[in-house]
Design an enzyme around this catalytic site. Structure first.
Site, PDB file in Angstrom:
ATOM      1  N   GLN A 123       0.270  -6.169 -18.468  1.00 48.46           N
ATOM      2  CA  GLN A 123       1.107  -6.151 -17.309  1.00 48.46           C
ATOM      3  C   GLN A 123       2.506  -6.381 -17.723  1.00 48.46           C
ATOM      4  OE1 GLN A 123      -0.143  -9.173 -14.365  1.00 48.46           O
ATOM      5  NE2 GLN A 123       0.851  -8.038 -12.620  1.00 48.46           N
ATOM      6  N   GLY A 245      -1.832 -17.365 -17.093  1.00 48.03           N
ATOM      7  CA  GLY A 245      -3.047 -16.634 -17.397  1.00 48.03           C
ATOM      8  C   GLY A 245      -2.811 -15.327 -17.022  1.00 48.03           C
ATOM      9  N   GLU A 247      -5.022 -11.848 -15.473  1.00 46.96           N
ATOM     10  CA  GLU A 247      -6.489 -11.762 -14.762  1.00 46.96           C
ATOM     11  C   GLU A 247      -7.269 -10.285 -15.387  1.00 46.96           C
ATOM     12  OE1 GLU A 247      -3.330 -11.289 -13.642  1.00 46.96           O
ATOM     13  OE2 GLU A 247      -3.206  -9.405 -12.129  1.00 46.96           O
ATOM     14  N   HIS A 271      -7.023 -19.114  -9.797  1.00 44.67           N
ATOM     15  CA  HIS A 271      -6.027 -17.984  -9.418  1.00 44.67           C
ATOM     16  C   HIS A 271      -6.563 -16.757 -10.197  1.00 44.67           C
ATOM     17  CE1 HIS A 271      -1.944 -16.256  -8.856  1.00 44.67           C
ATOM     18  NE2 HIS A 271      -2.067 -15.636  -9.994  1.00 44.67           N
ATOM     19  N   GLU A 272      -6.617 -16.683 -11.529  1.00 48.33           N
ATOM     20  CA  GLU A 272      -6.944 -15.390 -12.128  1.00 48.33           C
ATOM     21  C   GLU A 272      -8.424 -14.768 -11.757  1.00 48.33           C
ATOM     22  OE1 GLU A 272      -4.626 -14.448 -13.372  1.00 48.33           O
ATOM     23  OE2 GLU A 272      -3.415 -16.345 -14.030  1.00 48.33           O
ATOM     24  N   HIS A 275      -7.954 -12.985  -8.619  1.00 48.54           N
ATOM     25  CA  HIS A 275      -7.431 -11.460  -8.912  1.00 48.54           C
ATOM     26  C   HIS A 275      -8.625 -10.433  -8.983  1.00 48.54           C
ATOM     27  CE1 HIS A 275      -3.062 -11.764  -9.101  1.00 48.54           C
ATOM     28  NE2 HIS A 275      -2.944 -12.548 -10.027  1.00 48.54           N
ATOM     29  N   GLU A 294      -0.181 -10.928  -5.945  1.00 53.31           N
ATOM     30  CA  GLU A 294       0.141 -12.072  -6.155  1.00 53.31           C
ATOM     31  C   GLU A 294       0.140 -13.019  -4.958  1.00 53.31           C
ATOM     32  OE1 GLU A 294      -0.407 -13.102  -9.098  1.00 53.31           O
ATOM     33  OE2 GLU A 294       0.065 -11.426 -10.348  1.00 53.31           O
ATOM     34  N   ASP A 349       9.145  -6.979 -15.560  1.00 51.43           N
ATOM     35  CA  ASP A 349       9.238  -8.403 -16.106  1.00 51.43           C
ATOM     36  C   ASP A 349      10.256  -9.363 -15.574  1.00 51.43           C
ATOM     37  OD1 ASP A 349       7.120  -7.847 -17.676  1.00 51.43           O
ATOM     38  OD2 ASP A 349       7.852  -7.593 -19.437  1.00 51.43           O
ATOM     39  N   TYR A 357       4.697 -14.570  -5.030  1.00 50.38           N
ATOM     40  CA  TYR A 357       3.677 -15.593  -5.033  1.00 50.38           C
ATOM     41  C   TYR A 357       3.440 -16.419  -3.600  1.00 50.38           C
ATOM     42  CZ  TYR A 357       2.841 -14.457 -10.169  1.00 50.38           C
ATOM     43  OH  TYR A 357       2.886 -13.882 -11.196  1.00 50.38           O
ATOM     44  N   LYS A 507       7.115 -20.019 -18.395  1.00 51.81           N
ATOM     45  CA  LYS A 507       7.338 -21.020 -17.357  1.00 51.81           C
ATOM     46  C   LYS A 507       7.725 -22.359 -17.829  1.00 51.81           C
ATOM     47  CE  LYS A 507       4.729 -23.786 -14.013  1.00 51.81           C
ATOM     48  NZ  LYS A 507       3.404 -24.009 -13.518  1.00 51.81           N
TER      49      LYS A 507
HETATM   50  N1  BES Z   1      -0.877 -11.386 -13.212  1.00 53.35           N
HETATM   51  C1  BES Z   1      -0.134 -12.538 -13.527  1.00 53.35           C
HETATM   52  C2  BES Z   1       0.664 -12.655 -14.496  1.00 53.35           C
HETATM   53  C3  BES Z   1       1.747 -11.734 -15.058  1.00 53.35           C
HETATM   54  C4  BES Z   1       2.496 -11.244 -13.669  1.00 53.35           C
HETATM   55  C5  BES Z   1       1.960 -10.948 -16.019  1.00 53.35           C
HETATM   56  C6  BES Z   1       3.437 -10.128 -13.677  1.00 53.35           C
HETATM   57  C7  BES Z   1       3.115 -10.002 -15.993  1.00 53.35           C
HETATM   58  C8  BES Z   1       3.636  -9.606 -14.826  1.00 53.35           C
HETATM   59  C9  BES Z   1      -0.890 -13.739 -13.396  1.00 53.35           C
HETATM   60  O1  BES Z   1      -2.240 -13.597 -12.481  1.00 53.35           O
HETATM   61  C10 BES Z   1      -0.190 -15.066 -12.849  1.00 53.35           C
HETATM   62  O2  BES Z   1       0.347 -14.984 -11.965  1.00 53.35           O
HETATM   63  N2  BES Z   1      -0.162 -15.759 -13.768  1.00 53.35           N
HETATM   64  C11 BES Z   1       0.580 -17.061 -13.591  1.00 53.35           C
HETATM   65  C12 BES Z   1      -0.253 -18.157 -13.269  1.00 53.35           C
HETATM   66  C13 BES Z   1      -0.661 -18.444 -11.841  1.00 53.35           C
HETATM   67  C14 BES Z   1      -1.541 -19.633 -11.567  1.00 53.35           C
HETATM   68  C15 BES Z   1       0.741 -18.438 -10.767  1.00 53.35           C
HETATM   69  C16 BES Z   1       1.319 -17.355 -14.600  1.00 53.35           C
HETATM   70  O3  BES Z   1       1.053 -17.099 -15.919  1.00 53.35           O
HETATM   71  O4  BES Z   1       2.174 -18.573 -14.719  1.00 53.35           O
HETATM   72 ZN    ZN Z   2      -1.582 -13.878 -10.604  1.00 56.43          ZN
END
Ligand code: BES
Ligand code: ZN
Length: 550
Positions: A123, A245, A247, A271-272, A275, A294, A349, A357, A507
């Site tokens: 992704q 994470g 999903e 969260h995952e 999804h 999201e 990205d 979210y 993050k």
């Molecule tokens: N699907 C996302 C990760 C993602 C989003 C990867 C868009 C590439 C492009 C995953 O489910 C996600 O949201 N991860 C968050 C954690 C969540 C608890 C908010 C993260 O990785 O911070």
């Molecule tokens: Zn997510």
């Protein structure tokens, strides 16, 4: 509707099934082998997405194929002229060591320090860097795969494991959920259909951390219907994983930074897991609609947390997210604070913020507050059932929504900037309990609202009392280190460096480099640390930090 992030032509020729046969070459950092694509319909031409792939041969086409010029965001289209009556093609190819969707780790970057490790992150549009395919969430396919890897390593895919090196995915999935990992891995069962994979030194800790996962799946099923993917396992990756994470169906990929030792960061698994409905079952048709994935998922996550850990915990967690959203929106252009965004010409990205979210989740919460939980849950159940295994646009969501809530206008949420008037307030009385009873979320809140004017002396006092510099909780450590940079608190410098060299989770890493870059001296320090850290970062994190320190 066309996807602005794909060259594919599914209306003319659509991929329905993949058969992957790949060998993992750690010395050359390449996947080598072939993919067979079954098509229906199969028209005159098949257009696939690729990025940095070496295409060696295409069988099933007598009239040839061509690889178009490389676009920096989209990669290159692979155009295959199909012979009449041909319904499948076989492509022999190799990936490049720089594939944006793969990270090849040295033994030193793993917990075990003995064996190399490979994992994918597809992704949003990186699947095309390791498989030539129609890389759009509007196309779903089933697949089977054989992955040949060195004998002491375990290959895993986000699919049913048929045999050691053979996988099968009977449910149709979009390309961004295609996932592979290879490493020294061990499994622990958590429940009858749940388990965890991790490197041997981490597997016991991971199993303790995720002990509630089977109950989470049960809670999710009670909310929004049966879990349709068979098993639910979590794979703990090395710390360079750029996300919290991912999903991937049947096998969530997770950062080891959630292994806090006290289950305090497991909302990420909720969260995952969520999804598996919002995203994997009902998928955004393109990346402009990512809030459908999201936003629904953050709302659902908080319902799972409430069911397992109680309302207090879920409210604390959501309120921290809302604070972070409000903070982030201050720095965003108004058009980037709308739920439906326009990412045409942009790398998906880069367009990713907390808006889809948390604003998305707040919209569902607003419906809950106005119309009742029962009505919202009835809608969500109907929505997941109606669009299961399909990709949807915001418009299709609205059609279904207005059947359940006639006359309810969502346009201020979807198309308006910021938070609409009357947006729900998620309030939690953070400072009411005695400090020695505080949980991670209470500490995080306290640190986040601490005045920016905290001096090094004040930091020292807090550190002596509560041991933040040595915290084993990555969320707390990251927040503390940001404050330490701001205050010029020298005793945290060593931890800052080791944290940034070891952890590649975007993050955490991005705000720390940003904080450093605020002063000339800090920028020097950042550049010195980054020289050591960069080779270990995933291409996605490298891109982000390159941007910060440019
Ligand atoms: N699907 C996302 C990760 C993602 C989003 C990867 C868009 C590439 C492009 C995953 O489910 C996600 O949201 N991860 C968050 C954690 C969540 C608890 C908010 C993260 O990785 O911070
Ligand atoms: Zn997510």
């Amino acid at each position: 509707m066309a996807d602005p992030h794909s060259y594919a032509n599914p209306e003319e020729s659509r991929v329905r099934h993949l058969d992957l046969d790949l060998t993992v070459d750690f010395t050359q950092k390449k996947l080598k082998g072939s993919v067979t694509l079954a098509l229906d319909p199969a028209g005159r031409e098949l257009v696939l997405d690729t990025r940095d792939l070496v295409i060696q041969k295409v069988n099933g086409s007598t009239e040839g194929y061509s690889v178009g010029p490389a676009d920096p965001i989209l990669g290159s289209p692979l155009r295959i002229v199909l012979q009449k009556g041909v319904r499948s093609v076989v492509i022999e190819y190799e990936t490049s060591p720089e594939a944006t969707g793969l990270q090849w780790l040295t033994p030193a970057q793993t917990a075990g320090k003995r064996s190399p490790f490979l994992y994918s992150q597809s992704q949003a549009i990186h699947a095309r860097s390791w498989v030539p395919l129609q890389d759009t969430p509007g196309v779903r396919f089933t697949f089977s795969a054989r992955i040949q890897a060195p004998a002491h390593l375990t290959p895993l895919m986000a699919a049913a494991r048929v045999w050691r090196d053979r996988f099968h995915m009977p449910q149709p999935v979009p390309s961004y959920l295609l996932a592979l990992a290879v490493g020294e891995l061990e499994f622990r069962a958590l429940g009858p259909r749940t388990g965890v994979w991790a490197e041997p030194p981490l597997v016991e800790k991971a199993a303790r951390e995720f002990a509630d996962v089977e109950r989470m799946v049960e809670a999710a099923e009670r909310l929004y219907g049966p879990y349709l993917w068979g098993r639910y396992d979590v794979l703990v990756l090395p710390p360079s994983f750029p996300f919290g994470g991912m999903e991937n169906p049947r096998l969530t990929f997770a950062t080891p930074t959630i292994l806090a030792g006290d289950k305090s960061l497991v909302s990420l698994v909720a969260h995952e897991l969520a999804h598996s409905w919002s995203g994997n079952l009902v998928t955004n048709a393109n990346w402009n609609d990512i809030w459908l994935n999201e936003g629904f998922t953050v709302y659902f996550e908080s319902r799972i947390q409430e069911a397992i850990y109680g309302r207090k915990r879920s409210e604390m967690e959501l309120s921290l997210e809302v604070d972070a959203l409000v903070e982030e929106m201050r720095g965003l252009k108004p058009e980037d604070t709308r739920l439906v965004v326009d990412l045409q010409g942009r790398d998906p990205d880069d367009g990713l913020t907390l808006v889809p979210y948390v604003k998305g989740a707040l919209m569902l919460r607003w419906i809950e507050e106005k119309h009742g939980r029962a009505a919202l849950d009835a809608f969500l159940n109907a929505y997941f059932a109606r669009f299961a295994f399909q990709s949807v646009t915001t418009k299709q969501f609205l059609d279904e929504f207005s059947r359940h809530f006639p006359g309810v206008d969502l346009s201020a949420w979807l198309d308006g900037p910021g938070l609409p008037e009357g947006a729900p307030r998620v309030r939690f009385d953070f400072e009411s309990r005695p400090r020695r009873e505080w949980t991670t979320q209470e500490w995080l809140h306290w640190l986040r609202v601490a005045p920016e004017s905290w001096t090094a002396a004040k930091m020292k006092e807090a550190d002596a009392a509560w041991g933040f510099t040595d915290s084993g909780n990555a969320e707390i450590a990251a927040q503390w280190l940001k404050m330490a940079i701001r205050a010029g608190y020298a005793p945290a410098e060593r931890r800052l460096e080791t944290f940034l060299v070891e952890v590649g989770r975007r993050k955490f890493v991005k705000p720390l480099y940003e904080e450093l870059a605020k002063t000339e001296e800090g920028k020097e320090k950042a550049r010195a640390i980054y020289r050591k850290a960069r080779p270990g970062y995933h291409p996605i994190t490298q891109g982000t930090v390159d941007g910060v320190l440019r």
